[in-house]
Design an enzyme around this catalytic site. Structure first.
Site, PDB file in Angstrom:
ATOM      1  N   TYR A  11     -40.922 -62.943 -14.171  1.00  0.00           N
ATOM      2  CA  TYR A  11     -41.793 -62.169 -14.741  1.00  0.00           C
ATOM      3  C   TYR A  11     -41.604 -61.621 -16.233  1.00  0.00           C
ATOM      4  CZ  TYR A  11     -44.464 -57.453 -14.801  1.00  0.00           C
ATOM      5  OH  TYR A  11     -45.338 -56.579 -15.465  1.00  0.00           O
ATOM      6  N   ARG A  35     -37.021 -67.103  -7.309  1.00  0.00           N
ATOM      7  CA  ARG A  35     -38.208 -66.286  -6.805  1.00  0.00           C
ATOM      8  C   ARG A  35     -39.458 -67.105  -6.559  1.00  0.00           C
ATOM      9  NH1 ARG A  35     -42.303 -65.733  -8.902  1.00  0.00           N
ATOM     10  NH2 ARG A  35     -41.567 -66.889 -10.619  1.00  0.00           N
ATOM     11  N   ASP A  74     -28.693 -73.521 -11.557  1.00  0.00           N
ATOM     12  CA  ASP A  74     -28.323 -72.432 -10.704  1.00  0.00           C
ATOM     13  C   ASP A  74     -27.173 -71.909 -11.806  1.00  0.00           C
ATOM     14  OD1 ASP A  74     -27.568 -70.353  -9.317  1.00  0.00           O
ATOM     15  OD2 ASP A  74     -27.974 -71.321  -7.421  1.00  0.00           O
ATOM     16  N   THR A 144     -30.484 -51.614 -14.609  1.00  0.00           N
ATOM     17  CA  THR A 144     -31.675 -50.852 -14.082  1.00  0.00           C
ATOM     18  C   THR A 144     -31.521 -49.292 -14.302  1.00  0.00           C
ATOM     19  OG1 THR A 144     -32.904 -50.350 -12.035  1.00  0.00           O
ATOM     20  CG2 THR A 144     -30.710 -51.340 -11.566  1.00  0.00           C
ATOM     21  N   SER A 179     -30.399 -48.801  -3.248  1.00  0.00           N
ATOM     22  CA  SER A 179     -30.900 -50.148  -2.579  1.00  0.00           C
ATOM     23  C   SER A 179     -29.690 -50.964  -2.661  1.00  0.00           C
ATOM     24  CB  SER A 179     -31.913 -50.903  -3.055  1.00  0.00           C
ATOM     25  OG  SER A 179     -31.814 -51.324  -4.101  1.00  0.00           O
ATOM     26  N   TYR A 181     -29.717 -53.932  -3.884  1.00  0.00           N
ATOM     27  CA  TYR A 181     -30.074 -54.718  -5.021  1.00  0.00           C
ATOM     28  C   TYR A 181     -29.380 -53.853  -6.328  1.00  0.00           C
ATOM     29  CZ  TYR A 181     -32.677 -54.946  -9.408  1.00  0.00           C
ATOM     30  OH  TYR A 181     -32.877 -54.836 -10.483  1.00  0.00           O
ATOM     31  N   HIS A 182     -29.883 -52.587  -6.328  1.00  0.00           N
ATOM     32  CA  HIS A 182     -29.515 -51.668  -7.341  1.00  0.00           C
ATOM     33  C   HIS A 182     -27.853 -51.393  -7.674  1.00  0.00           C
ATOM     34  CE1 HIS A 182     -33.543 -50.310  -7.015  1.00  0.00           C
ATOM     35  NE2 HIS A 182     -33.886 -50.286  -8.312  1.00  0.00           N
ATOM     36  N   LYS A 185     -26.290 -54.215  -9.438  1.00  0.00           N
ATOM     37  CA  LYS A 185     -26.407 -53.862 -10.832  1.00  0.00           C
ATOM     38  C   LYS A 185     -25.435 -52.935 -11.102  1.00  0.00           C
ATOM     39  CE  LYS A 185     -30.359 -55.936 -11.907  1.00  0.00           C
ATOM     40  NZ  LYS A 185     -30.533 -56.766 -13.082  1.00  0.00           N
ATOM     41  N   THR A 253     -50.786 -47.375  -1.751  1.00  0.00           N
ATOM     42  CA  THR A 253     -49.694 -47.171  -0.663  1.00  0.00           C
ATOM     43  C   THR A 253     -48.527 -46.284  -1.255  1.00  0.00           C
ATOM     44  OG1 THR A 253     -48.765 -49.029  -1.370  1.00  0.00           O
ATOM     45  CG2 THR A 253     -49.916 -49.305   0.497  1.00  0.00           C
ATOM     46  N   TYR A 255     -45.612 -44.154  -1.186  1.00  0.00           N
ATOM     47  CA  TYR A 255     -44.574 -43.836  -0.038  1.00  0.00           C
ATOM     48  C   TYR A 255     -44.137 -42.172   0.187  1.00  0.00           C
ATOM     49  CZ  TYR A 255     -43.806 -49.021  -0.320  1.00  0.00           C
ATOM     50  OH  TYR A 255     -43.908 -50.509  -0.284  1.00  0.00           O
ATOM     51  N   ARG A 326     -38.530 -46.798   2.588  1.00  0.00           N
ATOM     52  CA  ARG A 326     -37.070 -46.498   1.935  1.00  0.00           C
ATOM     53  C   ARG A 326     -36.662 -45.264   2.195  1.00  0.00           C
ATOM     54  NH1 ARG A 326     -38.519 -49.129  -3.944  1.00  0.00           N
ATOM     55  NH2 ARG A 326     -39.785 -50.708  -3.379  1.00  0.00           N
TER      56      ARG A 326
HETATM   57  N1  USQ Z   1     -43.291 -47.029  -4.381  1.00  0.00           N
HETATM   58  C1  USQ Z   1     -44.443 -46.540  -3.529  1.00  0.00           C
HETATM   59  N2  USQ Z   1     -45.592 -47.367  -3.088  1.00  0.00           N
HETATM   60  C2  USQ Z   1     -45.474 -48.847  -3.292  1.00  0.00           C
HETATM   61  C3  USQ Z   1     -44.377 -49.289  -3.991  1.00  0.00           C
HETATM   62  C4  USQ Z   1     -43.360 -48.364  -4.374  1.00  0.00           C
HETATM   63  O1  USQ Z   1     -44.555 -45.246  -3.517  1.00  0.00           O
HETATM   64  O2  USQ Z   1     -46.296 -49.383  -2.899  1.00  0.00           O
HETATM   65  C5  USQ Z   1     -42.367 -45.919  -4.891  1.00  0.00           C
HETATM   66  C6  USQ Z   1     -41.021 -46.719  -4.434  1.00  0.00           C
HETATM   67  O3  USQ Z   1     -40.697 -46.139  -3.158  1.00  0.00           O
HETATM   68  C7  USQ Z   1     -40.054 -46.171  -5.531  1.00  0.00           C
HETATM   69  C8  USQ Z   1     -40.939 -46.295  -6.644  1.00  0.00           C
HETATM   70  O4  USQ Z   1     -42.627 -46.418  -6.520  1.00  0.00           O
HETATM   71  O5  USQ Z   1     -39.872 -44.782  -5.354  1.00  0.00           O
HETATM   72  C9  USQ Z   1     -40.573 -47.548  -7.561  1.00  0.00           C
HETATM   73  O6  USQ Z   1     -40.813 -48.724  -6.793  1.00  0.00           O
HETATM   74  P1  USQ Z   1     -40.880 -49.997  -7.252  1.00  0.00           P
HETATM   75  O7  USQ Z   1     -41.111 -51.091  -6.101  1.00  0.00           O
HETATM   76  O8  USQ Z   1     -41.879 -50.140  -8.384  1.00  0.00           O
HETATM   77  O9  USQ Z   1     -39.532 -50.369  -8.056  1.00  0.00           O
HETATM   78  P2  USQ Z   1     -37.799 -50.489  -7.387  1.00  0.00           P
HETATM   79  O10 USQ Z   1     -38.017 -50.796  -6.259  1.00  0.00           O
HETATM   80  O11 USQ Z   1     -37.348 -49.463  -8.077  1.00  0.00           O
HETATM   81  O12 USQ Z   1     -37.682 -51.837  -8.354  1.00  0.00           O
HETATM   82  C10 USQ Z   1     -38.033 -51.998  -9.525  1.00  0.00           C
HETATM   83  C11 USQ Z   1     -37.872 -53.667  -9.974  1.00  0.00           C
HETATM   84  C12 USQ Z   1     -36.426 -53.422 -10.278  1.00  0.00           C
HETATM   85  C13 USQ Z   1     -35.986 -52.675 -11.248  1.00  0.00           C
HETATM   86  C14 USQ Z   1     -36.544 -51.163 -11.051  1.00  0.00           C
HETATM   87  C15 USQ Z   1     -36.258 -50.157 -11.986  1.00  0.00           C
HETATM   88  O13 USQ Z   1     -38.317 -54.539  -8.933  1.00  0.00           O
HETATM   89  O14 USQ Z   1     -36.014 -55.010 -10.404  1.00  0.00           O
HETATM   90  O15 USQ Z   1     -34.296 -52.680 -11.363  1.00  0.00           O
HETATM   91  O16 USQ Z   1     -37.805 -51.272 -10.762  1.00  0.00           O
HETATM   92  S1  USQ Z   1     -35.701 -48.664 -11.276  1.00  0.00           S
HETATM   93  O17 USQ Z   1     -36.874 -48.395 -10.373  1.00  0.00           O
HETATM   94  O18 USQ Z   1     -35.716 -47.904 -12.605  1.00  0.00           O
HETATM   95  O19 USQ Z   1     -34.493 -48.779 -10.490  1.00  0.00           O
END
Ligand code: USQ
Length: 382
Positions: A11, A35, A74, A144, A179, A181-182, A185, A253, A255, A326
Site C-alpha cells: 500500500y 500480502r 524475500d 508504528t 497486538s 504485530y505491534h 515493531k 463497524t 468496535y 480486539r
Molecule cells: N477499528 C474499528 N472498526 C474497524 C476497524 C478498526 O473500530 O472496522 C478500530 C480499531 O479497533 C483500532 C482503530 O480503529 O482501535 C485503528 O484500527 P486500524 O485497523 O485502522 O489500525 P491498526 O490495526 O492499529 O493498524 C494500522 C496498520 C498498521 C499500523 C497501525 C498504526 O494496519 O500497519 O502499524 O495502523 S497504529 O494504529 O498507530 O498502531
C-alpha cells in the site's frame, strides 16, 4: 539518491517507489508478494485490482519515462538481499517489508510465528547487509504509533528523560503494544537501537499511525498505478474501511465504545515524511525517531465525519457499535507529540471534507467490486 524500497508492492511501497522515481532518484524495489498471496488465501483482495510489481514498473515507465527496477524475492533470505545490496549499494533503504496487519498476527499460532520471523529476520538482515555492503546507508524503518500503546501520560517522540532516585538518563519511551504485530515493531526498534549503539549505523524509525487515502500525485496519472486499497478486516485500515462500507450501504463497524483514539495521516503525507527523512539523514550512530501522524481522532469521530459527508453526497450511512474483537482501551487519555517532521518541512494534508468527498468518488467508481462479506469476520484477540 540511490533508494532501495523493501515491500515495494505494498500500500505504501509502490507509491513510495514512484514518488522517489518522479523526483529523479534511482529506485530499486523488492517484494515477495506476501500480502498479495495472503489476500488470495484469506479471500480479502483489494477493492481495485492492481497489476503485479513487474507490470506496475512497466506501466510507470510508459507513463513517466522513468525506471523503477524491481526484484521479486524475500528479504528474510539473506543471500538474495545481500546480492541486491552488493550490486546496488543504496544510500537509503526504506524498510516496509513486514507483515503489517494486527488482526493477521492474531489469527493463529502459524500466522503469529510468521509475523515474528518475517518482521524480525527482515530487520536483522537489513542491518547485516548495510554493515557488509553499504555502511553509510541510512535505514528508514517504518515503525508504528502502536508501539507506545495508549499510556496515561503524554507520548514523547521516541525518547524520554527519566529522573530516578536523584539521577537522570534518556531512554526509549516506554512501549506496550496491543497486538503481536505491534509487539514485533517494538522488538524491531530495540534491535535497531542495539545495532546503532554497537555498530554505529544510522537509522530513522518512523512511528506511523493508521494511514488513509487512495490518491497520490503519481497514482493519479494512471488508474493502474493506484495503491492497493484494502477494505477488509485484515488489511484495511479503519477510515478506508468506513468509506467503502458507507458506499456499500453497510453500517460502519465501530468496535466497542469507539473512544479508541489514534494519530492518522493521509498517504500523501507518508510519502512526504519518508522523503524528508531520506533528504535529511541522521548522524552515524544515531537512532532518530519521529511520530508520523498529522492529527488525532477517535473511531467515533471518524465514523461521524464519514456519515456526515456521505449524507451530503446522498448515501444513507448508519453507524453500528459492535462487540470489540480486539483487546484495547476504548476510552483513554491520548496526547502524543508530533512536531519533528513538521520541523523537517512536512506540510500536512488534513482530513477535510474535500478529502473525504474525493475518497467517496473514487470508491464509487469501483462499487461493483465490493464484497460485503469481507467487512467483518471477527478475528478475536482472545
Ligand atoms: N477499528 C474499528 N472498526 C474497524 C476497524 C478498526 O473500530 O472496522 C478500530 C480499531 O479497533 C483500532 C482503530 O480503529 O482501535 C485503528 O484500527 P486500524 O485497523 O485502522 O489500525 P491498526 O490495526 O492499529 O493498524 C494500522 C496498520 C498498521 C499500523 C497501525 C498504526 O494496519 O500497519 O502499524 O495502523 S497504529 O494504529 O498507530 O498502531
Amino acid at each position: 539518491m540511490k533508494v532501495l524500497v523493501l515491500g515495494a508492492d505494498g500500500y505504501l511501497g509502490w507509491p513510495t517507489c514512484m514518488y522517489f522515481s518522479q523526483r529523479g532518484h534511482e529506485v530499486v524495489g523488492i517484494d515477495n508478494y506476501f500480502r498479495r498471496l495472503a489476500a488470495v488465501e484469506l479471500d480479502c483482495e483489494p477493492l481495485i485490482p492492481t497489476p503485479n510489481l513487474l507490470q506496475r514498473a512497466r506501466i510507470w515507465e510508459s507513463v513517466s519515462g522513468k525506471l523503477v527496477h524491481v526484484h521479486i524475492g524475500d528479504v528474510t533470505d539473506y543471500s538474495f538481499l545481500s546480492s541486491v545490496f552488493r550490486d546496488f549499494r543504496p544510500d537509503v533503504v526504506v524498510h516496509y517489508a513486514e507483515q503489517p496487519s494486527a488482526p493477521y498476527s492474531m489469527i493463529d499460532r502459524e500466522k503469529a510465528a510468521f509475523t515474528v520471523k518475517n518482521n524480525l529476520i527482515s530487520t536483522l538482515n537489513i542491518v547485516y547487509a548495510v554493515k557488509e555492503y553499504a555502511p553509510d546507508c541510512h535505514i528508514i524503518k517504518l515503525g508504528t504509533m502502536g508501539e507506545y500503546g495508549t499510556p496515561n501520560i503524554d507520548i514523547e517522540e521516541g525518547w524520554i528523560e527519566i529522573e530516578h532516585k536523584g539521577r537522570r538518563d534518556r531512554f526509549l519511551f516506554p512501549r506496550q503494544a496491543s497486538s503481536l504485530y505491534h509487539t514485533t515493531k517494538i522488538q524491531d526498534t530495540d534491535m535497531l537501537w542495539f545495532y546503532v549503539r554497537t555498530w554505529g549505523i544510522r537509522v530513522t524509525d518512523l512511528m506511523q499511525g493508521p494511514v488513509y487515502g487512495i490518491s497520490t500525485e503519481e497514482a493519479d496519472l494512471d488508474p493502474r498505478l493506484m495503491p492497493n486499497f484494502h477494505y477488509d478486516e485484515i488489511f484495511g485500515t479503519v477510515l478506508n474501511r468506513f468509506i467503502v462500507q458507507a458506499v456499500a450501504g453497510y453500517p460502519l463497524t465501530v468496535y466497542g465504545k469507539g473512544g479508541q483514539t489514534r494519530g492518522y495521516l493521509n498517504i500523501i503525507d507518508t510519502l512526504q515524511c519518508v522523503y524528508l527523512a531520506a533528504k535529511n539523514p541522521p548522524k552515524e550512530g544515531e537512532l532518530r525517531i519521529f511520530n508520523q501522524i498529522t492529527e488525532t481522532f477517535s473511531v467515533n469521530e471518524l465514523a461521524e465525519r464519514v456519515k456526515n459527508v456521505g449524507a451530503k453526497l446522498g448515501y444513507k450511512v448508519s453507524i453500528k457499535h459492535i462487540e470489540n474483537p480486539r483487546k484495547e482501551a476504548e476510552e483513554h487519555y491520548y496526547n502524543p507529540k508530533y512536531t519533528g517532521l513538521i520541523e523537517l518541512g512536512l506540510k500536512p494534508h488534513f482530513l477535510t471534507e474535500d478529502v473525504l468527498v474525493r475518497m467517496f468518488e473514487v470508491v464509487e467508481k469501483y462499487k461493483d467490486n465490493i464484497q460485503p462479506n469481507r467487512f467483518f469476520r471477527g478475528i478475536k484477540w482472545k
